[in-house]
Design a protein around this motif. Structure first.
Motif, PDB file in Angstrom:
ATOM      1  N   ASN B 166      18.529  56.686  39.070  1.00  0.00           N
ATOM      2  CA  ASN B 166      19.051  57.337  37.883  1.00  0.00           C
ATOM      3  C   ASN B 166      20.076  58.400  38.277  1.00  0.00           C
ATOM      4  OD1 ASN B 166      19.498  58.855  35.595  1.00  0.00           O
ATOM      5  ND2 ASN B 166      17.357  58.763  34.906  1.00  0.00           N
ATOM      6  N   LEU B 167      21.357  58.156  37.929  1.00  0.00           N
ATOM      7  CA  LEU B 167      22.405  59.093  38.319  1.00  0.00           C
ATOM      8  C   LEU B 167      22.938  59.860  37.109  1.00  0.00           C
ATOM      9  CD1 LEU B 167      24.351  56.849  40.877  1.00  0.00           C
ATOM     10  CD2 LEU B 167      22.682  58.614  41.392  1.00  0.00           C
ATOM     11  N   ASN B 168      22.084  60.068  36.120  1.00  0.00           N
ATOM     12  CA  ASN B 168      22.484  60.813  34.922  1.00  0.00           C
ATOM     13  C   ASN B 168      22.997  62.198  35.274  1.00  0.00           C
ATOM     14  OD1 ASN B 168      21.808  58.740  33.298  1.00  0.00           O
ATOM     15  ND2 ASN B 168      19.920  59.661  32.488  1.00  0.00           N
ATOM     16  N   TYR B 169      24.028  62.610  34.538  1.00  0.00           N
ATOM     17  CA  TYR B 169      24.581  63.954  34.718  1.00  0.00           C
ATOM     18  C   TYR B 169      23.633  64.975  34.083  1.00  0.00           C
ATOM     19  CZ  TYR B 169      27.664  67.945  33.824  1.00  0.00           C
ATOM     20  OH  TYR B 169      28.204  69.204  33.747  1.00  0.00           O
ATOM     21  N   LYS B 170      23.297  66.025  34.823  1.00  0.00           N
ATOM     22  CA  LYS B 170      22.418  67.079  34.305  1.00  0.00           C
ATOM     23  C   LYS B 170      23.079  68.424  34.518  1.00  0.00           C
ATOM     24  CE  LYS B 170      18.525  64.653  33.604  1.00  0.00           C
ATOM     25  NZ  LYS B 170      17.796  64.584  32.346  1.00  0.00           N
ATOM     26  N   LYS B 171      22.798  69.328  33.612  1.00  0.00           N
ATOM     27  CA  LYS B 171      23.433  70.646  33.695  1.00  0.00           C
ATOM     28  C   LYS B 171      22.498  71.685  33.103  1.00  0.00           C
ATOM     29  CE  LYS B 171      27.834  72.757  32.310  1.00  0.00           C
ATOM     30  NZ  LYS B 171      27.753  73.926  31.635  1.00  0.00           N
ATOM     31  N   LEU B 172      22.560  72.876  33.656  1.00  0.00           N
ATOM     32  CA  LEU B 172      21.768  73.983  33.113  1.00  0.00           C
ATOM     33  C   LEU B 172      22.684  75.191  32.977  1.00  0.00           C
ATOM     34  CD1 LEU B 172      18.920  75.319  32.498  1.00  0.00           C
ATOM     35  CD2 LEU B 172      18.905  75.995  34.887  1.00  0.00           C
ATOM     36  N   ASN B 173      22.608  75.848  31.821  1.00  0.00           N
ATOM     37  CA  ASN B 173      23.368  77.089  31.672  1.00  0.00           C
ATOM     38  C   ASN B 173      22.527  78.238  32.191  1.00  0.00           C
ATOM     39  OD1 ASN B 173      25.800  76.210  30.459  1.00  0.00           O
ATOM     40  ND2 ASN B 173      24.623  75.797  28.598  1.00  0.00           N
ATOM     41  N   TYR B 174      22.905  78.734  33.352  1.00  0.00           N
ATOM     42  CA  TYR B 174      22.110  79.815  33.941  1.00  0.00           C
ATOM     43  C   TYR B 174      22.984  80.618  34.880  1.00  0.00           C
ATOM     44  CZ  TYR B 174      18.466  82.195  36.635  1.00  0.00           C
ATOM     45  OH  TYR B 174      17.681  83.146  37.243  1.00  0.00           O
ATOM     46  N   ILE B 175      22.847  81.915  34.794  1.00  0.00           N
ATOM     47  CA  ILE B 175      23.555  82.793  35.730  1.00  0.00           C
ATOM     48  C   ILE B 175      22.516  83.684  36.393  1.00  0.00           C
ATOM     49  CG2 ILE B 175      25.251  84.667  35.969  1.00  0.00           C
ATOM     50  CD1 ILE B 175      26.619  83.452  33.440  1.00  0.00           C
ATOM     51  N   ASN B 176      22.540  83.734  37.717  1.00  0.00           N
ATOM     52  CA  ASN B 176      21.624  84.624  38.446  1.00  0.00           C
ATOM     53  C   ASN B 176      21.965  86.070  38.140  1.00  0.00           C
ATOM     54  OD1 ASN B 176      19.908  83.100  40.472  1.00  0.00           O
ATOM     55  ND2 ASN B 176      21.916  82.142  40.686  1.00  0.00           N
ATOM     56  N   THR B 177      20.955  86.861  37.871  1.00  0.00           N
ATOM     57  CA  THR B 177      21.215  88.278  37.699  1.00  0.00           C
ATOM     58  C   THR B 177      20.740  89.009  38.953  1.00  0.00           C
ATOM     59  OG1 THR B 177      19.094  88.395  36.577  1.00  0.00           O
ATOM     60  CG2 THR B 177      21.066  88.381  35.184  1.00  0.00           C
ATOM     61  N   ARG B 178      21.379  90.136  39.224  1.00  0.00           N
ATOM     62  CA  ARG B 178      20.976  90.944  40.383  1.00  0.00           C
ATOM     63  C   ARG B 178      20.105  92.092  39.913  1.00  0.00           C
ATOM     64  NH1 ARG B 178      24.045  91.371  45.083  1.00  0.00           N
ATOM     65  NH2 ARG B 178      24.145  93.629  44.950  1.00  0.00           N
ATOM     66  N   ILE B 179      19.221  92.541  40.790  1.00  0.00           N
ATOM     67  CA  ILE B 179      18.446  93.716  40.420  1.00  0.00           C
ATOM     68  C   ILE B 179      18.748  94.860  41.381  1.00  0.00           C
ATOM     69  CG2 ILE B 179      16.520  92.646  39.194  1.00  0.00           C
ATOM     70  CD1 ILE B 179      14.930  92.744  41.813  1.00  0.00           C
ATOM     71  N   GLU B 180      18.625  96.068  40.877  1.00  0.00           N
ATOM     72  CA  GLU B 180      18.800  97.251  41.726  1.00  0.00           C
ATOM     73  C   GLU B 180      17.489  98.015  41.841  1.00  0.00           C
ATOM     74  OE1 GLU B 180      22.062  99.001  39.676  1.00  0.00           O
ATOM     75  OE2 GLU B 180      23.395  97.467  40.489  1.00  0.00           O
ATOM     76  N   ASN B 181      16.671  97.875  40.796  1.00  0.00           N
ATOM     77  CA  ASN B 181      15.362  98.514  40.820  1.00  0.00           C
ATOM     78  C   ASN B 181      14.307  97.495  41.224  1.00  0.00           C
ATOM     79  OD1 ASN B 181      16.307 101.026  39.984  1.00  0.00           O
ATOM     80  ND2 ASN B 181      16.227 100.396  37.837  1.00  0.00           N
ATOM     81  N   ILE B 182      13.668  97.765  42.340  1.00  0.00           N
ATOM     82  CA  ILE B 182      12.614  96.870  42.823  1.00  0.00           C
ATOM     83  C   ILE B 182      11.289  97.480  42.379  1.00  0.00           C
ATOM     84  CG2 ILE B 182      11.592  95.770  44.855  1.00  0.00           C
ATOM     85  CD1 ILE B 182      14.516  95.166  44.723  1.00  0.00           C
TER      86      ILE B 182
END
Lengths: 224, 314
Positions: B166-182
């Motif tokens: 199965n070579l279906n095209y897949k996509k996810l809308n996602y952007i990694n966010t950064r953190i400063e406070n651990i």
């Protein structure tokens, strides 16, 4: 028997058995370790016994601190049960090329090398814990006359199979690794075998170890 | 025989096979390992239609340059990564969180991660890897896991056992966010530190040092003073534990950490922040914020729910 259980972060139990380092306390740690391991409690994914603490790590997707704490508290541990420890003999060669720190120790301890070896070989050692690097056993207790501090500057590379001593303990370098223990010999025996599916490590917490002196010839022709 | 495979033209800085990690070996000195950023690992597998627990290729900073030889296959890269796909004389700019189909002779050039450390390459199918104690995760220090426990090297081959048809095209809308406070929970040796030291830990900024790898993250900043002995009797560690040695600079244990250690534990990073923590590059500034256990548990449930949501959108 556990003095106090607290949380180490959100995914581990910190079981405190006391602050002293002795066989009695360590035996309690090992009993708990073996008991929990045998029980296969859902969600627990690692156990780390040490001298006087036991860390119980769990999968936060499956369980929680409260749940695991309750299960550990409700364990019935038989304090008189035998640890069923193995007795293991470790052949050690102390030729000059292997006993990297013997001269230093002679000076530090003010006894000659033969006396050092006399106090080291054929004595019962107890495995307190295994780790730091894969399979490395921490064995005690070392004869009081042999206790010395670590090297001030650790070696970048300690050869595989090296037998080290420091304070009340002896250890075995299962891999070539950096390290600061006083090296007094080397074993041809493979202590950690990463190709083994089960029990890749030869020495487990609670096992008894006896070091046996061998000649260079025996070392070179050693066959497991 | 024309077996489907990748040829490694350039291995990259630290490219290793990783999966969900290796359980139940701490007591003999073997750490958990596994993909550092679990969320991006899972998403990569889902995009190409794999079982979520399949091994993937993890890379750090500069990734590998691979030439693909075989039948058509889908790939996906997750993280914040620049990459290109060369199809003959055509060069396509890669985009994270979507599938691309590779054909015989195509090249995949994983140029680098952007303002982050780790990226993941999943292929639709199965790599031909040896499992060691139920996991492919590679620990290069003890040479345990897939690829003989070593990172990838130039000119080696990666074979594929199976390819998803199965070579279906897949996509996810996602952007990694950064953190400063651990966010951290106080450690079991919190009281080994002076009042001033405790205050510094929760109020001042720390900088991530270059001496950071899969084993640990070293931080530099104002000295955290210890008032009890700096050497405690060695005891077990878990990932996320923050130890402070005599020099006063904290070290955070990461996935390949030594299983026992003898420095006081000032805190433990909460599980919900681990994936974001490991993505912080040397030079980044961080602050530690205290949370209680119950909040940490809630935060993890929320983080996990978000991950599950993202996966279900694919």
């Amino acid at each position: 028997m556990i003095k106090n259980i607290s949380n180490l972060g959100d995914a581990a139990l910190y079981c405190d058995f006391g602050n002293e380092v002795n066989k009695e306390i360590n035996t309690k740690v090992i009993r708990y370790f073996k008991s929990i391991k045998k029980d296969n409690i859902e969600g627990i994914n690692n156990l780390t016994p040490s001298y006087n603490k036991l860390i119980v790590s769990f999968d936060l997707n499956k369980t929680s601190y409260k749940e695991i704490k309750k299960k550990v508290e409700n364990l019935s541990i038989n304090i008189n049960e035998d640890l069923l420890n193995k007795k293991i003999e470790i052949p050690v060669c102390v030729e000059e090329e292997f006993s990297l720190d013997i001269k230093r120790l002679e000076k530090k301890l003010k006894i000659n090398s033969e006396k050092i070896y006399e106090n080291f070989f054929d004595k019962n050692f107890f495995c307190y814990m295994t780790g730091f690097i894969a399979g490395m056993p921490f064995l005690g207790d070392l004869d009081v006359n042999l206790r010395a501090k670590r090297l001030e500057t650790p070696r970048v590379k300690v050869p595989k199979g090296s037998i080290g001593i420091t304070e009340q303990f002896a250890n075995i370098y299962t891999f070539e690794s950096p390290g600061g223990w006083n090296i007094i010999g080397n074993t041809p025996l493979n202590i950690f075998n990463s190709f083994k599916e089960v029990d890749p490590n030869l020495i487990n917490p609670g096992d008894l170890v006896l070091f046996k002196r061998i000649t260079k010839n025996q070392y070179q022709n050693y066959n497991e | 025989m024309n077996k489907n495979h990748f040829e490694i033209i350039r291995a990259g800085v630290n490219s290793t096979f990783q999966d969900k990690g290796r359980e139940n070996f701490y007591h003999i000195g073997i750490p958990f390992s596994g993909a550092m950023d679990n969320r991006n690992y899972l998403i990569a597998n889902k995009l190409v239609g794999n079982n979520l627990e399949f091994p993937v290729l993890e890379f750090a900073y500069q990734g590998p340059l691979l030439k693909y030889l075989g039948e058509k296959i889908n790939i996906a890269i997750t993280g914040d990564v620049s990459f290109k796909i060369k199809k003959g004389s055509t060069v396509i700019d890669g985009i994270c969180y979507q599938t691309f189909t590779l054909e015989n002779g195509d090249e995949l050039d994983v140029i680098s991660t952007n303002k982050s450390v780790y990226g993941y390459l999943a292929v639709g199918g199965e790599f031909d890897l040896k499992f060691q104690w139920l996991s492919c995760s590679t620990n290069t220090k003890a040479n345990i896991g897939a690829n003989n426990g070593k990172k990838l090297e130039n000119n080696q081959k990666i074979n594929l056992l199976k390819i998803n048809q199965n070579l279906n095209y897949k996509k996810l809308n996602y952007i990694n966010t950064r953190i400063e406070n651990i966010r951290v929970i106080k450690g079991t040796n919190f009281d080994y530190f002076s009042d001033e030291g405790k205050k510094i830990f929760f109020e001042k900024e720390f900088t991530i040092s270059k001496l950071t790898d899969r084993m640990g993250m070293r931080l530099e900043g104002p000295n955290i003073e210890n008032i009890v002995d700096t050497n405690i009797k060695s005891e077990g560690l878990i990932k996320g534990v923050i130890q402070v040695p005599a020099d006063g600079n904290p070290i955070i244990m990461l996935s390949d950490h030594g299983t026992i250690g003898g420095y006081p534990k000032i805190g433990v990073v909460i599980s919900a922040d681990y994936d974001k923590l490991v993505q912080l590059t040397p030079g980044s500034k961080v602050k530690f914020k205290e949370v209680e256990l119950s909040s940490a548990e809630t935060l993890f449930r929320l983080y996990d729910l978000e991950t599950q949501n993202l996966i279900s959108q694919i």
